[in-house]
Motif scaffolding. Structure first.
Motif, PDB file in Angstrom:
ATOM      1  N   GLY A  63     -15.531   0.851 -10.010  1.00 29.72           N
ATOM      2  CA  GLY A  63     -16.286   0.428 -11.191  1.00 29.72           C
ATOM      3  C   GLY A  63     -17.749   0.159 -10.907  1.00 29.72           C
ATOM      4  O   GLY A  63     -18.551   0.007 -11.838  1.00 29.72           O
ATOM      5  N   SER A  64     -18.125   0.134  -9.632  1.00 29.09           N
ATOM      6  CA  SER A  64     -19.518  -0.154  -9.274  1.00 29.09           C
ATOM      7  C   SER A  64     -20.423   1.071  -9.329  1.00 29.09           C
ATOM      8  O   SER A  64     -21.649   0.936  -9.262  1.00 29.09           O
ATOM      9  CB  SER A  64     -19.571  -0.747  -7.864  1.00 29.09           C
ATOM     10  N   ILE A  65     -19.825   2.263  -9.414  1.00 25.70           N
ATOM     11  CA  ILE A  65     -20.652   3.467  -9.292  1.00 25.70           C
ATOM     12  C   ILE A  65     -21.331   3.809 -10.614  1.00 25.70           C
ATOM     13  O   ILE A  65     -20.897   3.395 -11.690  1.00 25.70           O
ATOM     14  CB  ILE A  65     -19.822   4.678  -8.811  1.00 25.70           C
ATOM     15  N   ASP A  66     -22.420   4.545 -10.513  1.00 26.05           N
ATOM     16  CA  ASP A  66     -23.077   5.127 -11.688  1.00 26.05           C
ATOM     17  C   ASP A  66     -22.596   6.565 -11.795  1.00 26.05           C
ATOM     18  O   ASP A  66     -22.991   7.425 -10.984  1.00 26.05           O
ATOM     19  CB  ASP A  66     -24.601   5.072 -11.534  1.00 26.05           C
ATOM     20  N   PRO A  84     -17.916  -3.401  -2.991  1.00 20.35           N
ATOM     21  CA  PRO A  84     -18.043  -2.244  -3.890  1.00 20.35           C
ATOM     22  C   PRO A  84     -19.330  -1.452  -3.683  1.00 20.35           C
ATOM     23  O   PRO A  84     -19.395  -0.272  -4.030  1.00 20.35           O
ATOM     24  CB  PRO A  84     -17.992  -2.879  -5.285  1.00 20.35           C
ATOM     25  N   ALA A  85     -20.339  -2.101  -3.094  1.00 19.81           N
ATOM     26  CA  ALA A  85     -21.592  -1.377  -2.846  1.00 19.81           C
ATOM     27  C   ALA A  85     -21.358  -0.206  -1.897  1.00 19.81           C
ATOM     28  O   ALA A  85     -22.014   0.844  -2.012  1.00 19.81           O
ATOM     29  CB  ALA A  85     -22.642  -2.327  -2.271  1.00 19.81           C
ATOM     30  N   LYS A  86     -20.403  -0.363  -0.969  1.00 21.34           N
ATOM     31  CA  LYS A  86     -20.081   0.719  -0.039  1.00 21.34           C
ATOM     32  C   LYS A  86     -19.563   1.941  -0.791  1.00 21.34           C
ATOM     33  O   LYS A  86     -19.886   3.085  -0.445  1.00 21.34           O
ATOM     34  CB  LYS A  86     -19.041   0.241   0.980  1.00 21.34           C
ATOM     35  N   VAL A  87     -18.771   1.688  -1.838  1.00 22.29           N
ATOM     36  CA  VAL A  87     -18.232   2.778  -2.646  1.00 22.29           C
ATOM     37  C   VAL A  87     -19.343   3.456  -3.442  1.00 22.29           C
ATOM     38  O   VAL A  87     -19.399   4.685  -3.552  1.00 22.29           O
ATOM     39  CB  VAL A  87     -17.130   2.256  -3.587  1.00 22.29           C
TER      40      VAL A  87
END
Length: 456
Positions: free
Chosen positions: A215-218, A168-171
């Motif tokens: 869901g990982s994004i700010d 998810p960090a890539k997203v």
């Protein structure tokens, strides 16, 4: 029976008779390669194109999109465009399906397992497009999603979704990059698209992580654009609008203000949608699709606005005016681009929807009534107990009239003092404008005819 050529839509298709024997083809005049096969028991949307290898035609193929009981014409045309694009790239739209049919049962199981583990964004998007078409999502909505996937996420098209789900960090990094390059609103919008496609893909690909990587994004902060006008601003806006040369565009902007209708839906308004007996304009495919269809109650000023638009249309674009309320010299036959130079007209589009909502309050219209007039969803459990059409022809029309009255009242004495407004809204102005429209149309026809003669 010889092939027919017409503009395919739900209405014309419904009128097509069954063949005396065999079947016949009806080709679409809008999208080359898209046609309808009319048989005794069903009518099937189909595409035809040339598969090419190394720039040379290898074969001509026909691919069924689906029959008229499965898709509306609008949805079928959207799928057909995608199929034709794939064919032009040398890809068979149903290559996976054909491979499965040619394999044994054991091969099918292995292929499905491989697909589940390796479904790419491109494949998930193709399936999601079919889902949206079946849900009768508008072409505008599908095109917005396509722009996000094929432009914003172009380098991810062949990336397995499981790779994004496990990282998810890539997203999150991608969201930051889109924000910097394209702005916060596009970054958020494209991520909503990715989230929806991932959730849909997981229904048939359980190996995908349950936690959506989006869901990982700010999320970027989004503020509602505060561009509406108050009552004191409207007089100046009317003077700007009265100076616009094209009378059809002028009426379009005025009706947008008086109705708060979204411009994209209003552009496609047709005379058959106008019911003067009930004093309503039907909006069959607003934002949200056919399930959100509604009727706009018409005030006296709104009816006059539509009558002027249709009068002008019959003089300026007589052929297109048979089908559209706001006709134009465009490929679609109706007004396509409603944007104006801000130096010419300071407010248009969504600005006018916000203005409608703003002036509804001094007009004495409640928040609930304003939401219903704008076809907004009504919050709270009591919303399900309100039957909108029972309020339409008395209460909501009275509220609509109150808003129109207070808007037109702001023009005041400018209707006699300003030349543009006098020629537009003054006494006898419509008759004079129609005569001018006739003259301009006649001049244009002379120019077009003479140019054709010179070309011949």
């Amino acid at each position: 029976m010889a092939d027919l050529r017409i503009l395919l839509n739900d209405k014309t298709i419904e009128r097509l008779p069954p063949p005396d024997n065999g079947r016949y083809i009806v080709r679409d005049t809008e999208l080359k390669g898209f046609f309808l096969v009319v048989g005794a028991r069903k009518k099937t949307f189909t595409v035809q194109g040339d598969l090419r290898e190394q720039g040379k035609r290898a074969s001509t193929i026909r691919v069924a999109v689906g029959d008229t009981t499965e898709f509306s014409t609008r949805a079928a045309r959207a799928i057909a465009r995608e199929y034709l694009a794939q064919i032009s790239r040398g890809q068979h739209p149903k290559s996976e399906e054909r491979a499965v049919k040619a394999s044994t049962a054991a091969d099918v199981e292995r292929a499905e397992a491989q697909t589940i583990l390796g479904v790419t964004l491109r494949e998930a998007w193709a399936r999601y497009k079919v889902y949206m078409a079946r849900k009768n999502r508008s072409e505008r909505t599908i095109e917005s999603y396509r722009d996000h996937v094929e432009r914003i996420f172009t380098e991810w098209l062949d990336t397995p979704l499981i790779e994004l789900g496990n990282d998810p960090a890539k997203v999150a990094i991608k969201h930051d990059a889109i924000t910097a390059e394209n702005g916060p609103y596009i970054a958020n919008g494209s991520m909503r698209t990715l989230r929806a496609i991932y959730n849909h893909a997981r229904k048939t690909n359980r190996e995908l992580p349950a936690d959506n990587p989006v869901g990982s994004i700010d999320w970027n902060g989004e503020k509602r654009r505060d561009t509406g006008m108050g009552l004191t601003d409207l007089k100046g806006w009317f003077i700007e609008l009265g100076a616009i040369d094209n009378p059809i565009r002028r009426e379009f902007h005025l009706f947008t203000l008086l109705s708060a209708c979204r411009p994209a839906a209003l552009k496609e308004a047709k005379p058959i949608h106008l019911d003067l007996r009930r004093r309503v304009l039907q909006v069959p495919r607003p934002k949200g699709g056919a399930d959100r269809a509604f009727d706009i109650p018409l005030s006296r000023q709104m009816i006059l606005c539509l009558m002027r638009a249709m009068h002008f249309g019959r003089q300026m674009h007589p052929f297109e005016a048979k089908e559209w309320i706001f006709p134009a010299d465009s490929a679609d036959g109706h007004l396509v681009e409603q944007k104006e130079d801000r130096a010419t007209l300071s407010k248009w589009g969504n600005d006018l929807r916000q203005t409608f909502r703003t002036v509804a309050t001094p007009a004495g219209v409640s928040e609930l009534d304003a939401r219903m007039l704008m076809n907004h969803s009504i919050p709270g459990v009591n919303a399900g107990y309100i039957t909108r059409h029972k309020l339409l022809e008395d209460h909501l029309r009275a509220q609509q009239q109150a808003i129109s009255d207070i808007i037109l009242k702001t023009v005041g004495d400018a209707v006699t003092k300003d030349a543009g407004l006098r020629d537009w809204l003054g006494k006898g102005a419509t008759r004079r404008s129609i005569l001018r429209a006739k003259t301009e149309f006649a001049k244009r026809e002379v120019i077009v005819t003479s140019s054709r003669h010179r070309a011949a």
